[in-house]
Design an enzyme around this catalytic site. Structure first.
Site, PDB file in Angstrom:
ATOM      1  N   SER A  29       0.850  -1.190   0.000  1.00 57.51           N
ATOM      2  CA  SER A  29       0.000   0.000   0.000  1.00 57.51           C
ATOM      3  C   SER A  29       0.894   1.252   0.000  1.00 57.51           C
ATOM      4  O   SER A  29       1.781   1.346  -0.839  1.00 57.51           O
ATOM      5  CB  SER A  29      -0.940  -0.048   1.209  1.00 57.51           C
ATOM      6  OG  SER A  29      -2.036   0.809   1.042  1.00 57.51           O
ATOM      7  N   ASP A  64      -8.857  -6.632  -4.450  1.00 56.53           N
ATOM      8  CA  ASP A  64      -8.500  -5.305  -3.934  1.00 56.53           C
ATOM      9  C   ASP A  64      -9.340  -4.221  -4.608  1.00 56.53           C
ATOM     10  O   ASP A  64      -9.285  -4.052  -5.825  1.00 56.53           O
ATOM     11  CB  ASP A  64      -6.997  -5.066  -4.185  1.00 56.53           C
ATOM     12  CG  ASP A  64      -6.445  -3.891  -3.384  1.00 56.53           C
ATOM     13  OD1 ASP A  64      -7.206  -2.959  -3.072  1.00 56.53           O
ATOM     14  OD2 ASP A  64      -5.232  -3.911  -3.088  1.00 56.53           O
ATOM     15  N   HIS A  82      -7.876  -5.494  -0.158  1.00 57.74           N
ATOM     16  CA  HIS A  82      -6.581  -4.820  -0.008  1.00 57.74           C
ATOM     17  C   HIS A  82      -5.784  -5.306   1.215  1.00 57.74           C
ATOM     18  O   HIS A  82      -4.583  -5.551   1.123  1.00 57.74           O
ATOM     19  CB  HIS A  82      -6.836  -3.314   0.095  1.00 57.74           C
ATOM     20  CG  HIS A  82      -5.605  -2.478   0.154  1.00 57.74           C
ATOM     21  ND1 HIS A  82      -4.705  -2.413  -0.887  1.00 57.74           N
ATOM     22  CD2 HIS A  82      -5.111  -1.676   1.130  1.00 57.74           C
ATOM     23  CE1 HIS A  82      -3.714  -1.594  -0.559  1.00 57.74           C
ATOM     24  NE2 HIS A  82      -3.930  -1.143   0.656  1.00 57.74           N
TER      25      HIS A  82
END
EC number: 2.3.1.31
Lengths: 384, 384
Positions: free
Chosen positions: A150, A318, A348
């Site tokens: 991320s 995601d 995610h």
């Protein structure tokens, strides 16, 4: 500050947070952050050359994460685990702009008050450059690998572009080469949730005795719906009522909720108890500015120029960083080491919670880097 | 009110909005709405038996839509178009709870002030029952088909369960059998955006001279990101700056935006100019309560019980109602007429904007209903 001798790097006691001054920091956009500090932790014993081959794995945390990687990635960090601290020296810094030790808008300005709105907008590149300054300060100018997911994946990518000579390998998880318009849209909605809170005070609420908690909680509630898979949330909550409440009564009421509302409000409240709203805004804005193509001739030219062998990992469900974005990375990276997909209803967050799959992926990554490094060491011998 | 004679139904002049009183309305949850009115429009000439075979196509609009279907679905409604008004009598009502003619929280209460917070929570079923009361009042107790997308699709589904004897066929677009937890989550975030606005006043802002426009705009900004496809938004805006603004400056500023921010703010502002915040809350809450399984033995039992021949359509890139939800409908509907997929980067809104594909789907639907109806008419003859 920089010491290019082979003296052992200055590392803190294992697992303890250490904060290091890196001096004045000038951002990519030209603002100054005086007396900047970066906090970090480490696990495992440093071995090797701090300016060459060594055993440092540099971990990059996500938006609201911290330097305590052994906590947020406990399934994969430790003796005998995928990131084996009997073998590797794991280092994790707190990102510039955060509130877990590194300088951010909630930190104390040299004048004794909070930075607040005086803290500039920062980019992912700024975070990486601040981190590089930290490593230099403690005497490390090269690491075996950088790994992150991320926002941590965005920093990992930028490491391979800003300081390729300092990075042996990279593992980029659940991120894209740049913010998509959808990401900027949903992230800006979160920023707006906070800045519309009457307690925001233009970012200068520190010291007022109040903070924009409602806005921060609302931002987190939106964000959480992009961190989790739609199927997983539905399997857990469906249309169930929160225990003891009736969301189907004759009038809508804030205290008569569906279970998922209660869950999301809880996620929001939990964040307000551990995170600062102005830091959330600064870090989210950094994600909005994520774009490896900026000032490098565009996205794909930048990706093609990456020489650091890089493994890319995505999650099939995601919502925030859809898998096609990792496929795009894999097609365009200059030196793709491997590609892997986490298959999970979780979305995610799978890179944080799918322990079994992450264990396998990380072991595969470590093995690949070892083989690759061994081949590189062999090749100069010229066996012919 | 009900007149089961075969007298011609009382229909307004073509294209003109007509509001009809349906009396006191009791909601599913047991609240009363006194002096309820439902607004509607029609195009094309009524033909047939108002209580049997006729040419009425009943259209159901989406969340912020209205009775003016010839406007929001102009590509497919009109002489010679897929919903050919030379052949069909197209009728479209404004949903209960809306602000385009039917009674909602922004309407005037019998006491002369706005309903405001006194307007109860309503369900999709309430909207359908109010619409059924309207049709009965004007003298129609059966329609050839009901068609709708999104919230209109939810109402269409409920028509087939609440009043199967009144519906010949159904076309259900871009919706699910019930709200998913993710939908409830994102919809509740929107409601919260509005109710946290200081101008909300517990829903009783009408007459204060102020309205929670900032909250409504923020809600719409979030919603719009679920109405549009992630790829389409990115293709249009990417990381571009809004013309004349610099979103990469040394400090974040609300007036220095990425193009997508400006676009979403514009979407939000546009809505505040045409829609009422309390109606948005009531209609969004109705979507939260959408569940065809409630009090019917569960979701799949309810779907299996549907006898009305129903066509299901979804969009491959729909974020709000992902295509697997339409696949679920198609697997479990008691009388599936057909299944079709809109292939589009546009996402949820594709059923409103992909004119060519919708034209083909609607023509296919109409043809199927005509064949099916002809077969049904033939079968009693028993040719053996």
């Amino acid at each position: 500050m920089s010491d290019t001798s082979t003296a052992a790097p200055q590392l803190p006691i294992e697992g303890e947070l250490c904060t290091v001054a890196i001096g004045n920091f000038r951002t990519e956009a030209g603002a100054d952050i005086a007396e900047t500090a970066i906090a970090f932790q480490r696990w495992g014993v440093f071995k090797g050359d701090p300016h060459g081959q060594n055993n440092v794995l540099l971990l990059e945390h996500a938006l609201t994460g911290d330097a305590n990687a052994a906590n947020w990635w406990d399934a994969v960090i430790g003796p005998g685990k995928a990131l084996d601290t009997d073998v590797w020296c794991v280092v994790c810094t707190n990102a510039l702009g955060s509130c877990y030790g590194s300088t951010g808008p909630a930190s104390t300005h040299p004048d004794g008050n909070a930075w607040g709105s005086r803290f500039p907008a920062i980019s992912i590149r700024d975070q990486v450059n601040a981190e590089a300054a930290l490593l230099e300060t403690i005497g490390i100018t090269r690491v075996h690998a950088v790994l992150g997911g991320s926002m941590g994946g965005a920093r990992t990518l930028e490491w391979t572009l800003l300081h390729p000579e300092r990075v042996g390998f990279a593992l980029v998880l659940a991120v894209s080469a740049r913010a998509s318009a959808w990401q900027i849209g949903i992230q800006s909605a979160q920023i707006s949730s906070i800045t519309r809170d009457p307690d925001w005070h233009g970012g200068d609420y520190h010291g007022t005795g109040r903070s924009p908690d409602a806005g921060l909680a609302a931002a987190r509630r939106i964000a959480h719906l992009t961190y989790r898979g739609e199927l997983e949330i539905d399997e857990r909550f469906g249309t169930s009522a929160q225990s003891g409440e009736n969301p189907l009564g004759p009038f809508r009421a804030d205290d008569q909720r569906f279970a998922v509302q209660s869950y999301l409000e809880h996620q929001g409240k939990k964040l307000t108890e551990r995170f600062d709203a102005s830091c959330y805004v600064v870090l989210t804005e950094a994600l909005n500015r994520h774009d490896v193509g900026r000032d490098r001739g565009g996205l794909n030219k930048a990706l093609h120029s990456i020489t650091v062998p890089t493994m890319v990992v995505g999650v099939d469900t995601d919502i925030l960083y859809p898998y096609h974005q990792q496929e795009h990375l894999s097609r365009n990276l200059g030196n793709l080491l491997a590609m892997s997909k986490l298959s999970s209803p979780v979305g995610h967050d799978a890179f944080l919670v799918e322990a079994r799959q992450m264990d396998r992926i990380l072991r595969q990554f470590i093995t690949l880097t070892e083989h690759y490094a061994a081949e590189q060491a062999d090749s100069p011998r010229n066996d012919c």
